[in-house]
Design a protein around this motif. Structure first.
Motif, mmCIF file in Angstrom:
data_model
loop_
_atom_site.group_PDB
_atom_site.id
_atom_site.type_symbol
_atom_site.label_atom_id
_atom_site.label_comp_id
_atom_site.label_asym_id
_atom_site.label_seq_id
_atom_site.Cartn_x
_atom_site.Cartn_y
_atom_site.Cartn_z
ATOM 1 N N SER A 91 0.817 -1.215 0.000
ATOM 2 C CA SER A 91 0.000 0.000 0.000
ATOM 3 C C SER A 91 0.851 1.264 0.000
ATOM 4 O O SER A 91 0.422 2.323 -0.452
ATOM 5 C CB SER A 91 -0.923 0.010 1.221
ATOM 6 O OG SER A 91 -0.168 -0.083 2.421
ATOM 7 N N SER A 92 2.092 1.151 0.520
ATOM 8 C CA SER A 92 3.003 2.306 0.553
ATOM 9 C C SER A 92 3.962 2.302 -0.628
ATOM 10 O O SER A 92 4.911 3.077 -0.663
ATOM 11 C CB SER A 92 3.793 2.305 1.867
ATOM 12 O OG SER A 92 4.528 1.106 2.010
ATOM 13 N N GLY A 93 3.732 1.415 -1.601
ATOM 14 C CA GLY A 93 4.602 1.340 -2.764
ATOM 15 C C GLY A 93 5.735 0.358 -2.561
ATOM 16 O O GLY A 93 5.726 -0.458 -1.633
ATOM 17 N N ARG A 94 6.707 0.416 -3.426
ATOM 18 C CA ARG A 94 7.877 -0.454 -3.308
ATOM 19 C C ARG A 94 8.981 0.268 -2.536
ATOM 20 O O ARG A 94 9.144 1.474 -2.672
ATOM 21 C CB ARG A 94 8.405 -0.840 -4.685
ATOM 22 C CG ARG A 94 7.522 -1.802 -5.478
ATOM 23 C CD ARG A 94 8.184 -2.110 -6.799
ATOM 24 N NE ARG A 94 7.414 -3.002 -7.644
ATOM 25 C CZ ARG A 94 7.561 -4.319 -7.686
ATOM 26 N NH1 ARG A 94 8.447 -4.896 -6.898
ATOM 27 N NH2 ARG A 94 6.839 -5.067 -8.497
ATOM 28 N N ARG A 95 9.739 -0.488 -1.768
ATOM 29 C CA ARG A 95 10.862 0.072 -1.022
ATOM 30 C C ARG A 95 12.161 -0.515 -1.549
ATOM 31 O O ARG A 95 12.219 -1.667 -1.971
ATOM 32 C CB ARG A 95 10.733 -0.255 0.468
ATOM 33 C CG ARG A 95 9.474 0.277 1.118
ATOM 34 C CD ARG A 95 9.480 1.768 1.248
ATOM 35 N NE ARG A 95 10.575 2.239 2.091
ATOM 36 C CZ ARG A 95 10.883 3.530 2.261
ATOM 37 N NH1 ARG A 95 10.199 4.462 1.604
ATOM 38 N NH2 ARG A 95 11.862 3.869 3.049
ATOM 39 N N GLY A 96 13.202 0.294 -1.527
ATOM 40 C CA GLY A 96 14.507 -0.167 -1.965
ATOM 41 C C GLY A 96 15.465 -0.279 -0.793
ATOM 42 O O GLY A 96 15.417 0.535 0.140
ATOM 43 N N THR A 97 16.318 -1.292 -0.825
ATOM 44 C CA THR A 97 17.319 -1.489 0.230
ATOM 45 C C THR A 97 18.681 -1.685 -0.411
ATOM 46 O O THR A 97 18.864 -2.588 -1.231
ATOM 47 C CB THR A 97 16.988 -2.721 1.092
ATOM 48 O OG1 THR A 97 15.675 -2.572 1.655
ATOM 49 C CG2 THR A 97 18.003 -2.876 2.216
ATOM 50 N N LEU A 98 19.626 -0.834 -0.047
ATOM 51 C CA LEU A 98 20.994 -0.957 -0.548
ATOM 52 C C LEU A 98 21.698 -2.058 0.233
ATOM 53 O O LEU A 98 21.776 -2.008 1.454
ATOM 54 C CB LEU A 98 21.726 0.380 -0.376
ATOM 55 C CG LEU A 98 23.137 0.488 -0.949
ATOM 56 C CD1 LEU A 98 23.127 0.329 -2.461
ATOM 57 C CD2 LEU A 98 23.761 1.833 -0.565
#
Length: 244
Positions: A150-157
């Motif tokens: 619901s909050s979109g996609r998240r990216g993790t380095l």
């Protein structure tokens, strides 16, 4: 120092007694009867002293093994993995590299699928720099994108296996991916924040080249200008930080 029996009421005294006993065992000029000693405690410092005794007893080889377990193999021939690579397996999702491929295999063409995770990775890289570290290998394969929510996609380095301390004047690069490496790194110069600006801009450029049609013309043009400045051949003409 050479007492065969030590009754201590403090962790430091116990640790010192243990270490002195260990040194006596290794010394050639200490009588055999001095090699064995008993250390007693009043009770409440026993475990603190045990930790100190264990640390003192680690050999050079054991320390090297521990270093490799944490940082990964130091030679290319080894197949061992460092802690960073092990932790990477705990981050769920797909790499940005895979997300870039979506349009090729007929996936959805939503710019938020890759642009927002890339912005997250840029924020994390900025935080890493402020903490005094350089990532060392910024590229699409090292950005893990979460499943849609619901909050979109998240990216993790991820993958700090090539991380290095941030020093004035730069630090020696431990490795690199040529496609995303700044020109000065390929010439043997040290790794700097501006070199990581280049890698981040090159990652953005890769996204524009492969998924640029997801964006409006105005947005694509604006981001292309950002990417071009970040990838300038002259490090001094790039953005001074990834937070710019």
């Amino acid at each position: 120092k050479y007492a065969p029996i030590v009754i201590a009421n403090h962790a430091l005294v116990m640790a010192q007694a243990i270490q002195d006993g260990m040194r006596a065992e290794e010394a050639d000029d200490v009588r055999p009867e001095r090699h064995l000693r008993y250390v007693f405690d009043e009770g409440h410092h026993l475990f603190d002293a045990a930790d100190s005794g264990f640390s003192a007893h680690l050999s050079g080889r054991e320390m090297a093994d521990l270093r490799r377990w944490l940082r990964g193999p130091e030679g290319r021939a080894s197949r061992g993995r460092g802690l960073a690579e092990r932790v990477r397996e705990l981050v769920e999702g797909r790499s940005l590299e895979e997300i870039f491929e979506q349009s090729v295999v007929g996936g959805t063409n939503d710019a938020a699928d890759w642009l927002e995770p890339l912005a997250d990775a840029a924020d994390q890289l900025t935080a890493l720099h402020r903490a005094g570290l350089l990532h060392g290998d910024v590229k699409p394969a090292n950005v893990i994108v979460s499943a849609p929510s619901s909050s979109g996609r998240r990216g993790t380095l991820v993958d700090l296996g090539l991380a290095a301390p941030l020093r004035e004047g730069g630090t020696r690069a431990r490795g690199l991916t040529p496609k995303f490496a700044a020109p000065e790194l390929l010439a043997g110069e040290p790794l700097t924040v501006r070199a990581e600006v280049y890698a981040l801009a090159a990652t953005l450029g890769e996204g524009l080249a492969r998924r640029g049609t997801d964006l409006s013309d105005d947005t694509r043009l604006a981001l292309a200008k950002v990417s071009l400045r970040g990838r300038d051949e002259d490090p001094q003409k790039r953005y001074p930080s990834t937070g710019e």
